[in-house]
Each structure stands twice: as structure tokens, then as C-alpha cells.
Design an enzyme around this catalytic site. Structure first.
Site, PDB file in Angstrom:
ATOM      1  N   TRP A 221      15.142  47.088 -20.832  1.00 33.31           N
ATOM      2  CA  TRP A 221      14.958  46.536 -22.181  1.00 33.31           C
ATOM      3  C   TRP A 221      16.150  45.678 -22.573  1.00 33.31           C
ATOM      4  CZ3 TRP A 221      17.734  46.464 -26.665  1.00 33.31           C
ATOM      5  CH2 TRP A 221      17.071  46.001 -27.803  1.00 33.31           C
ATOM      6  N   TYR A 225      16.153  41.632 -23.141  1.00 30.53           N
ATOM      7  CA  TYR A 225      16.489  41.152 -24.490  1.00 30.53           C
ATOM      8  C   TYR A 225      17.621  40.120 -24.418  1.00 30.53           C
ATOM      9  CZ  TYR A 225      17.396  41.461 -29.539  1.00 30.53           C
ATOM     10  OH  TYR A 225      17.548  41.182 -30.874  1.00 30.53           O
ATOM     11  N   ASP A 241       9.571  47.733 -25.454  1.00 28.97           N
ATOM     12  CA  ASP A 241      10.023  47.658 -26.842  1.00 28.97           C
ATOM     13  C   ASP A 241       9.014  48.306 -27.785  1.00 28.97           C
ATOM     14  OD1 ASP A 241      12.031  46.120 -28.768  1.00 28.97           O
ATOM     15  OD2 ASP A 241      10.011  45.878 -29.575  1.00 28.97           O
TER      16      ASP A 241
END
Length: 287
Positions: A221, A225, A241
Site C-alpha cells: 500500500w 501510494y 486501501d
């Protein structure tokens, strides 16, 4: 100094400002009267900028920085930060093959992907946000900036410090800010990794996600990101997410798993990052 930064319309400034306002770090960022302002550091020199819309399909950048030779680099960073060079028509043509994306684009046709001033700042903020709310993460970031960031020589309303340098963060015991020791070690490790590889967060460099995943405490994640907002990879997609899963479930009217989201996102390649931004933004009207 004032510089006009042109873009190809449309541009959803209200959505960009809402995103930045919700994540503004005290002492380093201010959003007021439709304008975003922040402190910046570049090559050991500190200053500030403000940016907001003007007529003629442009944003106006007001820059207060003592080193005039740095202006081209600052402008390039700001253009990336505000996604001013996005080819939205091409992105939309791909995404509109999915009726859901077509509907979301019709609602927010000028939506861009917010970027970051620099990769270390974004990475630190992303790690701070692991498994806690945005509000708590922003408060931690404010404590970090106040304790470890250099004070501005010419502070202005709401702007007092710049984000800490990697040399400072690499040696600091960041767990004292009020977080698990393992997370503090991850933050210091990210700063050290940047000192070891100055191009760690360079946009467009091949293998960026793999290098991030190799760092202690950086999972998929966080890597995705950072790839989306700093490396500017349009197909980056943090599939696990919670916000993306919640948004798709609400829009589709039924439960969605992370795996189902990832499978659905195959249709959005190579622009999954823009699909993610559309999904995240859709949550604001559900609240």
C-alpha cells in the site's frame, strides 16, 4: 515573484484544495481563501510559495525564495505536485470503457492526482498514516515538523518551519513523537535510504516500486501510494486501501473485497491511479 502555470482544462481546483486542506500540516501548510501555501526547502535554502487559480486556464504561483537559480526546479516540482501536465483526454478515453468510471468522470471531469513537494516528505507522511486516521497522522506530522524541521527565517501566517532534512530524520528517535518503535525505525530507515540513494524518489526511474518495497516497514500500500503521488506512475494502485474498497462497494451497492477491487481495476490500466483518485473523491459526497 509570480509565475503563471498553464494547464489544459478542465481543472478541478476545488477537489485539489479539499484534498490538500484535509492533510495540511500545521506550521508547514496553510489553505485559506482558495489558496494553498507552504514552506519549502531546496538545496539547503528555505522559502515559501502560494498557489491559486487565475483566469485563462492557469494557476498563479507566488514564490518567496532567496535563490533565483532554483526557480526552474521549483516550477517543475510544483507542476508535478499539482498534476498540471496530465493528458486528461487520453486518460479519460481509457477509463470510460468502464461505465462506472464514465459516470465518475462526468461528475468530476477536471480531477487530477495530487502530488507532493518531495518524496521523503510524502513517504514519511504515508508511513505515519499506516493503520491510523488521517487526522492523527497529520497531528504526528505536525509534531515532527515542529521538533525536527528548521525554522523559517521569515515566517508568515501559519508557516513557521520547513520539513526536516533526511540527515536529521535518519539519526532521530522518532518513536518519541508517540508511535510504535518499529514505525519510528521505518521512518529513520527511509531517510537513510534516501541518503544512500539520492534518486530513490525520482519520478520516471524504472523499478521505483521494487526499491520502495525493499525498505523495512514499506508494504505494498505504502509503495503504491508513493508511486502514485511522488513517482507519478499513472498506473500505481494501492488495491488494499480501505477507502477504495469502501467507495467501490458504495457505488456498486454491495460488498467488495480487496481481490475483487484489484480484478476490477484491470480494466482501468494503464491509468489505475486516476481511477483511484475518482473513487477516493466519490467518498466526499457520501459523508
Amino acid at each position: 515573484m509570480r509565475v503563471l502555470l498553464a494547464y489544459r482544462p478542465p481543472y478541478d481546483w476545488s477537489a485539489m484544495l479539499q484534498f490538500l486542506s484535509a492533510r495540511a500540516v500545521a506550521g508547514m501548510e496553510v489553505v485559506a481563501d482558495g489558496v494553498y501555501s507552504r514552506s519549502i526547502g531546496l538545496n539547503g535554502v528555505h522559502g515559501t510559495f502560494s498557489i491559486g487559480p487565475v483566469g485563462g486556464d492557469a494557476l498563479e504561483l507566488t514564490l518567496d525564495f532567496p535563490d533565483a537559480s532554483a526557480v526552474p526546479e521549483i516550477v517543475a516540482r510544483v507542476r508535478r505536485m499539482f498534476d498540471l501536465d496530465a493528458d486528461l483526454p487520453s486518460i479519460h478515453r481509457q477509463l470510460k470503457r468502464d461505465p462506472l468510471m464514465e459516470r465518475l468522470i462526468a461528475e468530476r471531469p477536471g480531477l487530477r492526482v495530487p502530488g507532493a513537494w518531495n518524496g521523503l516528505e510524502l513517504a514519511i507522511r504515508a508511513v505515519l498514516g499506516q493503520q491510523i486516521t488521517v487526522g492523527v497522522a497529520i497531528r504526528l506530522a505536525g509534531k515532527l515538523v515542529a521538533q525536527y524541521g528548521a525554522p523559517l527565517l521569515s515566517p508568515r501566517a501559519g508557516l513557521s518551519h520547513v520539513f526536516p532534512e533526511p540527515t536529521v530524520l535518519a539519526q532521530a528517535d522518532l518513536a518519541t513523537l508517540g508511535m510504535p518503535k518499529s514505525r519510528g525505525r521505518t521512518l529513520s530507515g527511509v531517510a537513510q535510504a534516501l541518503l544512500d540513494d539520492s534518486l530513490l524518489f525520482a519520478p520516471g526511474r524504472e523499478g521505483g516500486v521494487a526499491r520502495l518495497l525493499a525498505l523495512h516497514g514499506i508494504g505494498d500500500w505504502t509503495a503504491q501510494y508513493i508511486a502514485l503521488r511522488q513517482l507519478r506512475e499513472p498506473d500505481a494502485f494501492p488495491s488494499g486501501d480501505v477507502g477504495l474498497i469502501k467507495a467501490l462497494a458504495a457505488l456498486e451497492g454491495g460488498p467488495v473485497t480487496a481481490r475483487e477491487l484489484l480484478l476490477r481495476a484491470e480494466a482501468w490500466r494503464p491509468c489505475r491511479g486516476y481511477a483511484a483518485q475518482l473513487l477516493w473523491t466519490s467518498l466526499s459526497r457520501m459523508d
